[in-house]
Design a protein around this motif. Structure first.
Motif, PDB file in Angstrom:
ATOM      1  N   VAL A 212      -5.814  -5.322   8.560  1.00 16.50           N
ATOM      2  CA  VAL A 212      -4.471  -5.420   7.992  1.00 16.50           C
ATOM      3  C   VAL A 212      -4.070  -6.886   7.948  1.00 16.50           C
ATOM      4  CG1 VAL A 212      -2.056  -4.729   8.248  1.00 16.50           C
ATOM      5  CG2 VAL A 212      -3.875  -3.160   8.943  1.00 16.50           C
ATOM      6  N   ALA A 213      -3.551  -7.326   6.820  1.00 19.07           N
ATOM      7  CA  ALA A 213      -3.037  -8.688   6.703  1.00 19.07           C
ATOM      8  C   ALA A 213      -1.748  -8.799   7.506  1.00 19.07           C
ATOM      9  CB  ALA A 213      -2.778  -9.020   5.237  1.00 19.07           C
ATOM     10  N   SER A 214      -1.534  -9.944   8.125  1.00 19.21           N
ATOM     11  CA  SER A 214      -0.332 -10.120   8.936  1.00 19.21           C
ATOM     12  C   SER A 214       0.911 -10.338   8.086  1.00 19.21           C
ATOM     13  CB  SER A 214      -0.518 -11.280   9.913  1.00 19.21           C
ATOM     14  OG  SER A 214      -0.786 -12.474   9.216  1.00 19.21           O
ATOM     15  N   ASP A 215       0.733 -10.795   6.843  1.00 16.84           N
ATOM     16  CA  ASP A 215       1.865 -11.084   5.965  1.00 16.84           C
ATOM     17  C   ASP A 215       1.480 -10.699   4.531  1.00 16.84           C
ATOM     18  OD1 ASP A 215       3.912 -12.205   4.448  1.00 16.84           O
ATOM     19  OD2 ASP A 215       3.699 -14.212   5.281  1.00 16.84           O
ATOM     20  N   LEU A 216       2.291  -9.879   3.901  1.00 13.52           N
ATOM     21  CA  LEU A 216       2.001  -9.480   2.519  1.00 13.52           C
ATOM     22  C   LEU A 216       2.021 -10.683   1.573  1.00 13.52           C
ATOM     23  CD1 LEU A 216       4.032  -6.144   2.264  1.00 13.52           C
ATOM     24  CD2 LEU A 216       1.568  -6.421   2.568  1.00 13.52           C
ATOM     25  N   GLY A 217       2.760 -11.711   1.928  1.00 11.24           N
ATOM     26  CA  GLY A 217       2.832 -12.909   1.097  1.00 11.24           C
ATOM     27  C   GLY A 217       1.528 -13.677   1.002  1.00 11.24           C
ATOM     28  N   GLU A 218       0.619 -13.463   1.943  1.00 12.32           N
ATOM     29  CA  GLU A 218      -0.667 -14.156   1.899  1.00 12.32           C
ATOM     30  C   GLU A 218      -1.663 -13.473   0.962  1.00 12.32           C
ATOM     31  OE1 GLU A 218      -3.280 -13.739   5.565  1.00 12.32           O
ATOM     32  OE2 GLU A 218      -1.454 -12.762   6.285  1.00 12.32           O
ATOM     33  N   LEU A 219      -1.304 -12.314   0.435  1.00 16.84           N
ATOM     34  CA  LEU A 219      -2.182 -11.580  -0.483  1.00 16.84           C
ATOM     35  C   LEU A 219      -1.910 -12.065  -1.901  1.00 16.84           C
ATOM     36  CD1 LEU A 219      -1.715  -8.008   1.035  1.00 16.84           C
ATOM     37  CD2 LEU A 219      -3.442  -9.733   1.613  1.00 16.84           C
ATOM     38  N   ARG A 220      -2.843 -12.818  -2.453  1.00 16.14           N
ATOM     39  CA  ARG A 220      -2.634 -13.450  -3.758  1.00 16.14           C
ATOM     40  C   ARG A 220      -3.778 -13.182  -4.721  1.00 16.14           C
ATOM     41  NH1 ARG A 220       1.135 -18.277  -2.864  1.00 16.14           N
ATOM     42  NH2 ARG A 220       1.954 -17.777  -0.821  1.00 16.14           N
ATOM     43  N   GLY A 221      -4.342 -11.995  -4.631  1.00 20.08           N
ATOM     44  CA  GLY A 221      -5.483 -11.638  -5.466  1.00 20.08           C
ATOM     45  C   GLY A 221      -5.094 -11.370  -6.910  1.00 20.08           C
ATOM     46  N   PRO A 222      -6.086 -11.075  -7.732  1.00 19.24           N
ATOM     47  CA  PRO A 222      -5.858 -10.848  -9.169  1.00 19.24           C
ATOM     48  C   PRO A 222      -5.109  -9.543  -9.424  1.00 19.24           C
ATOM     49  CG  PRO A 222      -8.115 -10.306  -8.593  1.00 19.24           C
ATOM     50  CD  PRO A 222      -7.487 -10.891  -7.358  1.00 19.24           C
TER      51      PRO A 222
ATOM     52  N   LEU B  91      -6.308  -8.571  -3.031  1.00 19.87           N
ATOM     53  CA  LEU B  91      -5.030  -7.859  -3.108  1.00 19.87           C
ATOM     54  C   LEU B  91      -3.899  -8.837  -3.389  1.00 19.87           C
ATOM     55  CD1 LEU B  91      -5.409  -5.489  -0.008  1.00 19.87           C
ATOM     56  CD2 LEU B  91      -6.059  -5.051  -2.390  1.00 19.87           C
ATOM     57  N   HIS B  92      -2.849  -8.328  -4.006  1.00 17.95           N
ATOM     58  CA  HIS B  92      -1.655  -9.103  -4.341  1.00 17.95           C
ATOM     59  C   HIS B  92      -0.472  -8.380  -3.707  1.00 17.95           C
ATOM     60  CE1 HIS B  92       1.623 -10.120  -7.277  1.00 17.95           C
ATOM     61  NE2 HIS B  92       1.180 -11.332  -6.959  1.00 17.95           N
ATOM     62  N   GLY B  93       0.275  -9.070  -2.839  1.00 19.33           N
ATOM     63  CA  GLY B  93       1.336  -8.447  -2.059  1.00 19.33           C
ATOM     64  C   GLY B  93       2.332  -7.614  -2.850  1.00 19.33           C
TER      65      GLY B  93
ATOM     66  N   LEU C  30       2.224  -0.323  -5.778  1.00 16.38           N
ATOM     67  CA  LEU C  30       1.236   0.757  -5.887  1.00 16.38           C
ATOM     68  C   LEU C  30       1.182   1.656  -4.652  1.00 16.38           C
ATOM     69  CD1 LEU C  30      -1.828  -1.128  -7.438  1.00 16.38           C
ATOM     70  CD2 LEU C  30      -0.226   0.405  -8.601  1.00 16.38           C
ATOM     71  N   TRP C  31       1.718   1.209  -3.534  1.00 17.10           N
ATOM     72  CA  TRP C  31       1.541   1.892  -2.258  1.00 17.10           C
ATOM     73  C   TRP C  31       1.722   3.409  -2.312  1.00 17.10           C
ATOM     74  CZ3 TRP C  31      -1.093   0.539   1.733  1.00 17.10           C
ATOM     75  CH2 TRP C  31      -0.965   1.255   2.923  1.00 17.10           C
ATOM     76  N   PRO C  32       2.791   3.926  -2.907  1.00 13.89           N
ATOM     77  CA  PRO C  32       2.965   5.391  -2.898  1.00 13.89           C
ATOM     78  C   PRO C  32       1.866   6.147  -3.653  1.00 13.89           C
ATOM     79  CG  PRO C  32       4.998   4.296  -3.542  1.00 13.89           C
ATOM     80  CD  PRO C  32       3.921   3.253  -3.524  1.00 13.89           C
ATOM     81  N   GLN C  33       1.174   5.489  -4.567  1.00 11.56           N
ATOM     82  CA  GLN C  33       0.157   6.140  -5.387  1.00 11.56           C
ATOM     83  C   GLN C  33      -1.245   6.055  -4.784  1.00 11.56           C
ATOM     84  OE1 GLN C  33       0.323   4.285  -9.275  1.00 11.56           O
ATOM     85  NE2 GLN C  33       2.468   3.819  -8.899  1.00 11.56           N
ATOM     86  N   LEU C  34      -1.432   5.220  -3.768  1.00 11.70           N
ATOM     87  CA  LEU C  34      -2.768   4.979  -3.243  1.00 11.70           C
ATOM     88  C   LEU C  34      -3.254   6.145  -2.395  1.00 11.70           C
ATOM     89  CD1 LEU C  34      -2.454   1.228  -2.211  1.00 11.70           C
ATOM     90  CD2 LEU C  34      -3.469   2.163  -4.295  1.00 11.70           C
ATOM     91  N   TYR C  35      -4.496   6.538  -2.636  1.00  6.90           N
ATOM     92  CA  TYR C  35      -5.151   7.582  -1.850  1.00  6.90           C
ATOM     93  C   TYR C  35      -5.996   6.875  -0.805  1.00  6.90           C
ATOM     94  CZ  TYR C  35      -7.979  11.607  -0.655  1.00  6.90           C
ATOM     95  OH  TYR C  35      -8.594  12.612   0.039  1.00  6.90           O
ATOM     96  N   LEU C  36      -5.516   6.902   0.439  1.00 12.16           N
ATOM     97  CA  LEU C  36      -6.153   6.150   1.520  1.00 12.16           C
ATOM     98  C   LEU C  36      -6.417   7.044   2.718  1.00 12.16           C
ATOM     99  CD1 LEU C  36      -3.738   3.091   1.420  1.00 12.16           C
ATOM    100  CD2 LEU C  36      -6.117   3.126   0.621  1.00 12.16           C
ATOM    101  N   PRO C  37      -7.421   6.693   3.524  1.00 10.43           N
ATOM    102  CA  PRO C  37      -7.590   7.396   4.793  1.00 10.43           C
ATOM    103  C   PRO C  37      -6.307   7.263   5.628  1.00 10.43           C
ATOM    104  CG  PRO C  37      -9.507   6.042   4.337  1.00 10.43           C
ATOM    105  CD  PRO C  37      -8.462   5.685   3.308  1.00 10.43           C
TER     106      PRO C  37
END
Length: 117
Positions: A23-33, A81-83, A89-96
């Motif tokens: 888990v990333a400590s800060d969503l702001g550090e996620l700067r992916g495409p 990932l991009h914060g 997208l969070w509510p739509q993601l199918y995750l363990p």
């Protein structure tokens, strides 16, 4: 304590058997495409053709599910990932269950998005 129940509940915390979610400590550090065609590393996606068109319907969501489940280093999360997009997208993601729980524990904004959906 029931050892079978304890083993089952602890297994639910894994992204993959024997591995805790990253888990990333800060969503702001996620700067992916967020658009265009990308090529995931073989470690995250084990196919010969690892190109993903993020503009194609459903593929951005699929890529986020894959990275969240397969990542073993925070740098992989930062790269792919991009914060703000993850939050959207969070509510739509199918995750363990364990992956979802770990991220929502660290980032309550994601839990709130999941409840509101």
């Amino acid at each position: 304590m029931d050892p079978i129940r304890s083993a089952r509940s602890s297994r639910a915390l894994y992204a993959r058997p024997g591995r805790l979610p990253v888990v990333a400590s800060d969503l702001g550090e996620l700067r992916g495409p967020t658009s265009g065609t990308i090529e995931l590393p073989h470690r995250l996606f084990w196919q010969a053709d690892r190109r993903v068109d993020l503009d194609a319907p459903g593929l951005l969501t699929w890529m986020y599910e894959t990275v969240l489940t397969e990542a073993v280093q925070v740098d992989e999360l930062r790269a792919w990932l991009h914060g703000p997009t993850l939050t959207r997208l969070w509510p739509q993601l199918y995750l363990p269950r364990g992956v979802r729980h770990a991220w929502e524990q660290r980032h309550p904004v994601l839990r709130a998005r999941g409840i509101a959906a």
